[in-house]
Design an enzyme around this catalytic site. Structure first.
Site, PDB file in Angstrom:
ATOM      1  N   GLU A   1       9.370   1.452  10.928  1.00 25.12           N
ATOM      2  CA  GLU A   1      10.432   2.427  10.627  1.00 25.12           C
ATOM      3  C   GLU A   1       9.777   3.792  10.712  1.00 25.12           C
ATOM      4  O   GLU A   1       8.956   4.143   9.851  1.00 25.12           O
ATOM      5  CB  GLU A   1      10.993   2.200   9.218  1.00 25.12           C
ATOM      6  CG  GLU A   1      11.711   0.880   9.011  1.00 25.12           C
ATOM      7  CD  GLU A   1      13.058   0.820   9.697  1.00 25.12           C
ATOM      8  OE1 GLU A   1      13.506   1.826  10.282  1.00 25.12           O
ATOM      9  OE2 GLU A   1      13.672  -0.266   9.675  1.00 25.12           O
TER      10      GLU A   1
ATOM     11  N   LYS B   1       0.850  -1.191   0.000  1.00 24.02           N
ATOM     12  CA  LYS B   1       0.000   0.000   0.000  1.00 24.02           C
ATOM     13  C   LYS B   1       0.886   1.241   0.000  1.00 24.02           C
ATOM     14  O   LYS B   1       1.414   1.661   1.020  1.00 24.02           O
ATOM     15  CB  LYS B   1      -0.939   0.055   1.208  1.00 24.02           C
ATOM     16  CG  LYS B   1      -2.031   1.107   0.960  1.00 24.02           C
ATOM     17  CD  LYS B   1      -2.664   1.661   2.196  1.00 24.02           C
ATOM     18  CE  LYS B   1      -1.931   2.807   2.819  1.00 24.02           C
ATOM     19  NZ  LYS B   1      -1.759   3.997   1.978  1.00 24.02           N
TER      20      LYS B   1
HETATM   21  P1  NAD Z   1       2.260   8.608   7.548  1.00 24.95           P
HETATM   22  O1  NAD Z   1       2.521   7.895   8.816  1.00 24.95           O
HETATM   23  O2  NAD Z   1       1.252   9.690   7.538  1.00 24.95           O
HETATM   24  O3  NAD Z   1       1.804   7.573   6.412  1.00 24.95           O
HETATM   25  C1  NAD Z   1       2.581   6.446   6.060  1.00 24.95           C
HETATM   26  C2  NAD Z   1       1.686   5.417   5.383  1.00 24.95           C
HETATM   27  O4  NAD Z   1       0.724   4.960   6.328  1.00 24.95           O
HETATM   28  C3  NAD Z   1       0.889   5.937   4.194  1.00 24.95           C
HETATM   29  O5  NAD Z   1       0.803   4.928   3.227  1.00 24.95           O
HETATM   30  C4  NAD Z   1      -0.483   6.218   4.799  1.00 24.95           C
HETATM   31  O6  NAD Z   1      -1.547   6.154   3.873  1.00 24.95           O
HETATM   32  C5  NAD Z   1      -0.588   5.077   5.793  1.00 24.95           C
HETATM   33  N1  NAD Z   1      -1.504   5.323   6.922  1.00 24.95           N
HETATM   34  C6  NAD Z   1      -1.976   6.499   7.373  1.00 24.95           C
HETATM   35  N2  NAD Z   1      -2.772   6.290   8.458  1.00 24.95           N
HETATM   36  C7  NAD Z   1      -2.779   4.951   8.676  1.00 24.95           C
HETATM   37  C8  NAD Z   1      -3.396   4.112   9.655  1.00 24.95           C
HETATM   38  N3  NAD Z   1      -4.178   4.608  10.610  1.00 24.95           N
HETATM   39  N4  NAD Z   1      -3.159   2.776   9.594  1.00 24.95           N
HETATM   40  C9  NAD Z   1      -2.352   2.245   8.656  1.00 24.95           C
HETATM   41  N5  NAD Z   1      -1.762   2.997   7.684  1.00 24.95           N
HETATM   42  C10 NAD Z   1      -1.953   4.336   7.710  1.00 24.95           C
HETATM   43  O7  NAD Z   1       3.691   9.130   7.058  1.00 24.95           O
HETATM   44  P2  NAD Z   1       4.005  10.039   5.809  1.00 24.95           P
HETATM   45  O8  NAD Z   1       3.553  11.432   6.104  1.00 24.95           O
HETATM   46  O9  NAD Z   1       3.536   9.380   4.575  1.00 24.95           O
HETATM   47  O10 NAD Z   1       5.614   9.976   5.782  1.00 24.95           O
HETATM   48  C11 NAD Z   1       6.423  10.763   6.577  1.00 24.95           C
HETATM   49  C12 NAD Z   1       6.876  10.026   7.817  1.00 24.95           C
HETATM   50  O11 NAD Z   1       7.534   8.813   7.474  1.00 24.95           O
HETATM   51  C13 NAD Z   1       7.885  10.804   8.639  1.00 24.95           C
HETATM   52  O12 NAD Z   1       7.555  10.717   9.994  1.00 24.95           O
HETATM   53  C14 NAD Z   1       9.205  10.093   8.362  1.00 24.95           C
HETATM   54  O13 NAD Z   1      10.175  10.236   9.366  1.00 24.95           O
HETATM   55  C15 NAD Z   1       8.736   8.691   8.229  1.00 24.95           C
HETATM   56  N6  NAD Z   1       9.728   7.870   7.526  1.00 24.95           N
HETATM   57  C16 NAD Z   1      10.485   7.002   8.237  1.00 24.95           C
HETATM   58  C17 NAD Z   1      11.465   6.237   7.607  1.00 24.95           C
HETATM   59  C18 NAD Z   1      12.333   5.265   8.360  1.00 24.95           C
HETATM   60  O14 NAD Z   1      12.938   4.408   7.734  1.00 24.95           O
HETATM   61  N7  NAD Z   1      12.448   5.363   9.681  1.00 24.95           N
HETATM   62  C19 NAD Z   1      11.662   6.375   6.225  1.00 24.95           C
HETATM   63  C20 NAD Z   1      10.861   7.279   5.538  1.00 24.95           C
HETATM   64  C21 NAD Z   1       9.898   8.020   6.184  1.00 24.95           C
END
Ligand code: NAD
Length: 503
Positions: free
Chosen positions: A271, A195
Site C-alpha cells: 500500500e 514493525k
Molecule cells: P516509509 O516508506 O519511509 O516507511 C514505512 C515503513 O517502512 C516504516 O516502518 C519504515 O521504518 C520502514 N522502512 C523504511 N525503509 C525500509 C526498508 N528498506 N525495508 C523495509 N522497511 C523499511 O513511509 P513513511 O514515511 O513512514 O510513510 C509515508 C508514506 O506512506 C507515504 O508515501 C504514504 O503515501 C504512504 N502510505 C500509504 C498508505 C496506503 O494505504 N496506500 C497508507 C498510509 C501511508
C-alpha cells in the site's frame, strides 16, 4: 474536526503520560523482551520537539528472535490449527482492549505523530477496535470450494494460513494501519511480527503490553519489534518470513519487493503513495458542499493521508470561484499543539518530513505556480518549536510540474484548470500514482463514464473519501500491489491448496 474541551479531558486523565516513563521493550514470545542491540531511537513530540522517550532499535539478533518466536508458534499449530471460536474470541478481546484503552492509545498517537487528539480518538481508535470484530466475524465464513472437475475425481480447495507474516507500517496512522493488517492476518491463523515506524512506535508497543496482560493469545502469535530502515530490510529479507504486508512510500515499497524476491520469494502486499486527483465539473450538484468536502479531505490529519485529494482539477467556468472558496476555508484552519483546545491542525509528524514539505512549497514557487494561501511555516509556540506548516494552495499549476507529480504528503494542494471531460481524465491519469480519485457532477452518465476511465484503485463520486471494511482499499500503478480490507485481506493472508481425490 477541532479539539474540544470535553474530548481533551480524556487525554489528560490517561495513563499514557505515566507509561512514557517506563522502559520500552520489544514483545517477543509472549514476553516483554529487552533489545539485544544497544541502539536507541529518540521519539520526539512534533508539537513541541520535546523528547517523549527512547525506544530500542532491533538488530539482526532481535529480528531473528522475533521470527523464531513467530515461526515456532506457527509450526506448533497452537494458533493456526486452533478452533474457530478460540481465534474469534481472542480477536474480539483485542477489539475490546483497544476500546477500553482508547484514551491512552489515542494520547500516545497524538503525542508522537502530532495529529489532533480528537482525530486520533474519534477517527482512528474506534476503527482500530472495530476491525478486529469485523475479521473475527469472517473466521468461519471464508473457505475453499468444491471444483466441478471431470468424473472419477473429487477436487476441492483449502484456504491455509501462509505462516509468519511481517507487518510493516508507516507513521501517519500508526495504530490503525497496524490493526488493518493484524486482524485479518491473525483471523486466518498466521502468526505476526509488527514493525511500526520508528517515529511513532508507542501505540503499538502499548497495545502489545495490553495484549500480553489481557488477550490470552498463545505465546509467539503476536510479536512487535521497533526499528528503522535497516530493521525493515532484515525483516523483508528474512527467509523464515512467508509474507510481508507493507504500507509506506513507493520508493521503500520497491525495496521491500526486491528484498522479498531475492530472499525466499515471500508474497508481498504493498500500500504505497498517492497524488490523487479530485475533479470538479461545472455541473456539480452543490458547489459549496464540494468545496467544503474537498478542503476537509485535503487538510484533515495535516495532509498526511495517502489517499487525500492533493490535485484539485477544476473546470474553467467555476475555477476562480472554487479557488476563492478553498482559500477562504484554508485560511480559517487554526494550527496548534495536538492537545490544544480549538485547534484544527497539528504539526507535521517529524522534522525531516516537515523540511521536505517546506522544500516542496519553495519548489512550487520556483516552478512558477501561483501561491494563493499559506506557503510558510507557522510559529505556534513562543519558543518557535514544533513542525507547523500553514495550509498551502497553489493555483495555475500545470500538470507536468513536480508539485503536481510528486507526493508531498503535507498540507499542500495544487489547483489545475481544465476545459473538457477528456482533458480532465487525461490530466487525472497523468502520474505514476493511482491510489484514489474523486469527481463531482450532476450527470449520472458522466459519473459512471469518468469513474470507469480513471486509473485509480478507488473512485469517489460526489463525496471524496469513503471507506468501509467491506470495501477494497488500495491503489493501481505505483500506488500499490494488492488490496486490503474485506475478503481481499483474507486472500492476502492465505494460500489456496488444490486437493485431488481419485474415486
Ligand atoms: P516509509 O516508506 O519511509 O516507511 C514505512 C515503513 O517502512 C516504516 O516502518 C519504515 O521504518 C520502514 N522502512 C523504511 N525503509 C525500509 C526498508 N528498506 N525495508 C523495509 N522497511 C523499511 O513511509 P513513511 O514515511 O513512514 O510513510 C509515508 C508514506 O506512506 C507515504 O508515501 C504514504 O503515501 C504512504 N502510505 C500509504 C498508505 C496506503 O494505504 N496506500 C497508507 C498510509 C501511508
Amino acid at each position: 474536526m477541532a479539539n474540544t474541551k470535553e474530548i481533551l479531558s480524556k487525554a489528560k486523565q490517561s495513563w499514557a503520560f505515566q507509561w512514557l516513563k517506563e522502559p520500552k521493550h520489544f514483545f517477543i514470545a509472549g514476553k516483554s523482551t529487552p533489545s539485544k542491540s544497544t541502539q536507541k531511537w529518540k521519539v520526539i513530540n512534533p508539537s513541541t520537539q520535546e523528547l517523549l522517550c527512547e525506544v530500542p532499535v532491533a538488530d539482526k539478533n532481535d529480528v531473528d528472535a522475533a521470527v523464531a518466536s513467530a515461526f515456532q508458534a506457527f509450526q506448533s499449530g497452537v494458533w493456526s490449527e486452533s478452533a474457530r471460536r478460540f481465534r474469534r474470541e481472542a480477536l474480539q478481546r483485542i477489539g475490546a482492549i483497544i476500546r477500553d484503552h482508547a484514551e491512552e492509545l489515542a494520547t500516545l498517537e497524538s503525542l508522537s505523530n502530532g495529529k489532533l487528539f480528537s482525530e486520533a480518538y474519534i477517527d482512528d481508535l474506534p476503527e482500530s477496535a472495530d476491525v478486529f470484530d469485523y475479521y473475527a466475524g469472517w473466521i468461519d465464513k471464508f473457505y475453499g470450494e468444491t471444483v466441478p472437475v471431470d468424473p472419477g475425481f473429487i477436487n476441492y480447495t483449502r484456504k491455509e494460513p501462509v505462516g509468519v507474516c511481517a507487518l510493516i507500517v508507516p507513521w501517519n496512522f500508526p495504530l490503525l494501519l497496524a490493526c488493518w493488517k493484524i486482524a485479518p492476518a491473525l483471523a486466518m491463523g498466521n502468526t505476526v511480527i509488527v514493525k511500526p515506524s520508528e517515529y511513532t512506535p508507542l501505540s503499538v508497543l502499548r497495545l502489545a503490553e495490553l495484549i500480553r496482560e489481557k488477550a490470552q493469545l498463545p505465546d509467539g502469535v503476536f510479536n512487535v519489534v521497533v526499528g528503522d530502515a535497516e530493521t525493515g530490510r532484515l525483516i523483508t529479507e528474512h527467509p523464515q518470513i512467508q509474507k510481508v504486508s507493507f504500507t509506506g512510500s513507493t520508493g521503500v515499497g520497491k525495496k521491500v519487493l526486491a528484498g522479498a524476491a531475492q530472499s525466499n520469494l515471500k508474497t508481498v502486499t504493498l500500500e504505497l503513495g498517492g497524488k490523487s486527483p479530485n475533479i470538479l465539473f461545472s455541473d456539480l450538484p452543490d458547489l459549496e458542499a464540494a468545496i467544503e468536502r474537498s478542503c476537509t479531505a485535503m487538510f484533515s490529519h495535516k495532509g498526511e493521508k495517502c489517499s487525500e485529494p492533493t490535485r484539485i482539477l477544476i473546470q474553467d467556468t467555476i475555477y476562480d470561484k472554487v479557488v476563492a472558496g478553498l482559500v477562504e476555508r484554508a485560511n480559517q484552519i487554526r494550527l496548534g499543539d495536538a492537545f490544544q483546545e480549538g485547534v484544527d491542525q497539528g504539526p507535521q509528524a517529524h522534522e525531516a518530513h516537515y523540511k521536505k514539505v517546506l522544500s516542496y512549497i519553495e519548489l512550487g514557487q520556483t516552478e512558477g505556480a501561483r501561491l494563493v494561501c499559506g506557503g510558510v511555516a507557522e510559529s505556534v509556540n513562543k519558543d518557535g518549536k514544533g513542525f507547523f506548516v500553514k495550509p498551502t494552495i497553489f493555483a495555475d499549476v500545470l500538470p507536468h510540474m513536480r508539485i503536481a507529480q510528486e507526493e508531498i504528503f503535507g498540507p499542500v494542494l495544487v489547483a489545475i484548470r481544465f476545459k473538457t471531460e477528456e482533458e480532465a481524465i487525461q490530466i487525472a491519469n497523468q502520474t505514476h500514482y493511482g491510489l484514489a480519485a474523486g469527481l463531482w457532477t450532476s450527470d449520472l452518465s458522466r459519473g459512471h463514464r469518468v469513474a470507469a476511465k480513471l486509473d485509480s484503485g478507488m473512485v469517489f463520486v460526489n463525496r471524496y473519501g469513503c471507506y468501509d471494511f467491506a470495501s477494497p482499499f488500495g491503489g493501481f500503478k505505483q500506488s500499490g500491489w494488492g488490496k486490503e480490507m474485506a475478503i481481499h485481506s483474507l486472500e492476502a493472508y492465505t494460500k489456496t491448496k488444490s486437493v485431488w481425490i481419485k474415486l
